[in-house]
Design a protein around this motif. Structure first.
Motif, PDB file in Angstrom:
ATOM      1  N   GLY A  50       0.827  -1.212   0.000  1.00 32.29           N
ATOM      2  CA  GLY A  50       0.000   0.000   0.000  1.00 32.29           C
ATOM      3  C   GLY A  50       0.856   1.254   0.000  1.00 32.29           C
ATOM      4  N   ALA A  99       1.026   4.061  -2.933  1.00 29.73           N
ATOM      5  CA  ALA A  99       0.759   5.473  -2.650  1.00 29.73           C
ATOM      6  C   ALA A  99       1.923   6.342  -3.119  1.00 29.73           C
ATOM      7  CB  ALA A  99       0.509   5.676  -1.160  1.00 29.73           C
ATOM      8  N   GLN A 123      -9.501  17.323 -15.314  1.00 30.98           N
ATOM      9  CA  GLN A 123     -10.383  16.286 -14.753  1.00 30.98           C
ATOM     10  C   GLN A 123      -9.709  15.599 -13.566  1.00 30.98           C
ATOM     11  OE1 GLN A 123     -12.113  13.666 -17.688  1.00 30.98           O
ATOM     12  NE2 GLN A 123     -12.318  11.997 -16.218  1.00 30.98           N
ATOM     13  N   LEU A 124      -8.416  15.253 -13.751  1.00 30.68           N
ATOM     14  CA  LEU A 124      -7.681  14.584 -12.677  1.00 30.68           C
ATOM     15  C   LEU A 124      -7.501  15.513 -11.476  1.00 30.68           C
ATOM     16  CD1 LEU A 124      -6.357  11.909 -12.029  1.00 30.68           C
ATOM     17  CD2 LEU A 124      -4.271  12.704 -13.114  1.00 30.68           C
ATOM     18  N   GLY A 182     -10.765  15.683  -9.624  1.00 29.63           N
ATOM     19  CA  GLY A 182     -10.969  14.420  -8.905  1.00 29.63           C
ATOM     20  C   GLY A 182     -10.089  14.318  -7.669  1.00 29.63           C
ATOM     21  N   VAL A 183      -8.814  14.676  -7.837  1.00 30.17           N
ATOM     22  CA  VAL A 183      -7.864  14.602  -6.724  1.00 30.17           C
ATOM     23  C   VAL A 183      -8.237  15.600  -5.617  1.00 30.17           C
ATOM     24  CG1 VAL A 183      -5.457  15.174  -6.158  1.00 30.17           C
ATOM     25  CG2 VAL A 183      -5.949  13.622  -8.040  1.00 30.17           C
ATOM     26  N   LEU A 235     -11.313  16.591  -4.946  1.00 34.40           N
ATOM     27  CA  LEU A 235     -12.471  16.010  -4.248  1.00 34.40           C
ATOM     28  C   LEU A 235     -12.036  14.868  -3.324  1.00 34.40           C
ATOM     29  CD1 LEU A 235     -15.280  16.005  -6.998  1.00 34.40           C
ATOM     30  CD2 LEU A 235     -14.970  17.579  -5.078  1.00 34.40           C
ATOM     31  N   TRP A 236     -11.031  14.074  -3.759  1.00 33.07           N
ATOM     32  CA  TRP A 236     -10.488  13.029  -2.882  1.00 33.07           C
ATOM     33  C   TRP A 236      -9.928  13.644  -1.598  1.00 33.07           C
ATOM     34  CZ3 TRP A 236     -11.882   8.448  -2.546  1.00 33.07           C
ATOM     35  CH2 TRP A 236     -11.964   7.556  -3.612  1.00 33.07           C
ATOM     36  N   ILE A 242     -10.859  16.528  -0.195  1.00 35.42           N
ATOM     37  CA  ILE A 242     -12.014  16.948   0.606  1.00 35.42           C
ATOM     38  C   ILE A 242     -12.619  15.734   1.320  1.00 35.42           C
ATOM     39  CG2 ILE A 242     -14.341  17.970   0.503  1.00 35.42           C
ATOM     40  CD1 ILE A 242     -12.207  19.966  -0.136  1.00 35.42           C
ATOM     41  N   TYR A 243     -12.743  14.635   0.555  1.00 37.66           N
ATOM     42  CA  TYR A 243     -13.285  13.400   1.127  1.00 37.66           C
ATOM     43  C   TYR A 243     -12.405  12.927   2.284  1.00 37.66           C
ATOM     44  CZ  TYR A 243     -14.918   8.559   1.412  1.00 37.66           C
ATOM     45  OH  TYR A 243     -15.409   7.366   1.862  1.00 37.66           O
ATOM     46  N   SER A 299     -13.053  14.990   5.297  1.00 36.19           N
ATOM     47  CA  SER A 299     -14.324  14.609   5.944  1.00 36.19           C
ATOM     48  C   SER A 299     -14.168  13.324   6.747  1.00 36.19           C
ATOM     49  CB  SER A 299     -15.422  14.447   4.893  1.00 36.19           C
ATOM     50  OG  SER A 299     -15.333  13.168   4.280  1.00 36.19           O
TER      51      SER A 299
END
Lengths: 87, 87
Positions: free
Chosen positions: A7, A11, A41-42, A45-46, A48-49, A51-52, A55
């Motif tokens: 992992g 990463a 786009q990437l 997406g990254v 938002l990842w 932000i996720y 959270s």
């Protein structure tokens, strides 16, 4: 333990995967074959990842995506810098 | 619920982020500004993420990385196909 190493390797490789592209673009000063849609786009997406990850209070998701976002931002900067020179 | 939507949007955007690059490469038939090191480094990383997902029995990690790996494989194929034509 083995899976943790796998992992971590996954990463590290993905996090820094755009560093060679940055160096190539700096060297050739040409980015015309790079898709700006892919870059944006990437990046979205990254972002938002990240932000996720915030959270979920998951430091690994936050840091990995923050680093990717920084490298992508550099690449987008180079795209516009060299993109204008080529055309 | 909001975070699940953000996570799903993040996954969808990143998973398919190389599709625009594939279409651009198909259209221009030129890949000389694309870094092959980035393509291989990212593919290796994404492959290890998939293995990690299998070890964790996490279907989302498995599927997201499998799709990215397929798009990257197409791009690597195009890289070698058009790379030879250019030089």
């Amino acid at each position: 333990m083995l899976w943790t190493i796998i992992g971590a390797a996954a990463a590290t490789l993905t996090m820094f995967s755009f560093v060679p592209q940055i160096f190539r673009s700096l060297r050739t000063r040409s980015v015309k074959d790079v898709s700006p849609v892919t870059l944006f786009q990437l990046s979205t997406g990254v972002f938002l990842w990240m932000i996720y990850g915030i959270s979920q209070k998951d430091p690994i998701i936050i840091v990995a995506n923050a680093i990717t976002l920084i490298t992508l931002s550099v690449l987008i900067f180079l795209y516009f810098r060299y993109g204008r020179l080529v055309k």
